[in-house]
Design a protein around this motif. Structure first.
Motif: not given
Length: 161
Positions: A76-78, A80, A85, A89, A102, A106
């Motif tokens: 999970h990172h900016s 994506l 995302k 989640e 992550a 996050m």
């Protein structure tokens, strides 16, 4: 070890966004999910990406993600796509992702409770002027204790084995 000792779900915090996907891919020998869980991931993933255009469904980050997720590993990172995302989640909250790699961002504003938190390094890059620095105690508490304590009060954390 994390799954064997019932410390999952686990979030691995990495301060280098460029390394997140590489770290997830490096876990290619791990398969943490049953066939039933893999089928559930398939259904959730396919339903989520159906909102994307056919061109976007064939983007490398979309195509490469499903095999990793089916093994119980996510990232999970900016960088994506928002729909990716969101599906990550959802899968994490449903217990279908056992290990999530992550960035620290996050942990703010998302309800992503876990049992274990791992840091890949105690230092983070803080811009060209400052270079690398040790994470502060406040950052450590914000990322680790807040994330873990969302589900497990501090007095009820899993015992250390």
């Amino acid at each position: 070890m994390i799954v064997d000792k019932n410390y999952d779900p686990c979030i691995v915090f990495t301060f280098d966004k460029k390394m997140i996907e590489e770290q997830a891919k490096a876990l290619d020998r791990l398969d943490l999910n049953s066939d039933t869980e893999k089928s559930m991931i398939d259904a959730i993933f396919e339903a989520s990406i159906d909102q994307l255009s056919p061109e976007d469904q064939n983007l490398p980050q979309v195509v490469a993600l499903l095999p990793i997720l089916k093994r119980g590993i996510g990232f999970h990172h900016s960088g994506l796509l928002p729909v990716l995302k969101e599906v990550i989640e959802i899968l994490f909250q449903e217990g279908l992702i056992k290990v999530l790699i992550a960035t620290e961002t996050m942990s703010t504003g998302l309800n992503m409770p876990c049992r274990s938190v791992v840091f890949t390094a105690p230092r983070k890059y803080d811009g060209a002027e400052f270079g690398y620095r040790w994470i502060s105690s406040g950052e450590y508490v914000q990322v680790s204790v807040q994330t873990v304590s969302l589900t497990y009060p501090i007095t009820q954390l899993p015992p250390n084995h």
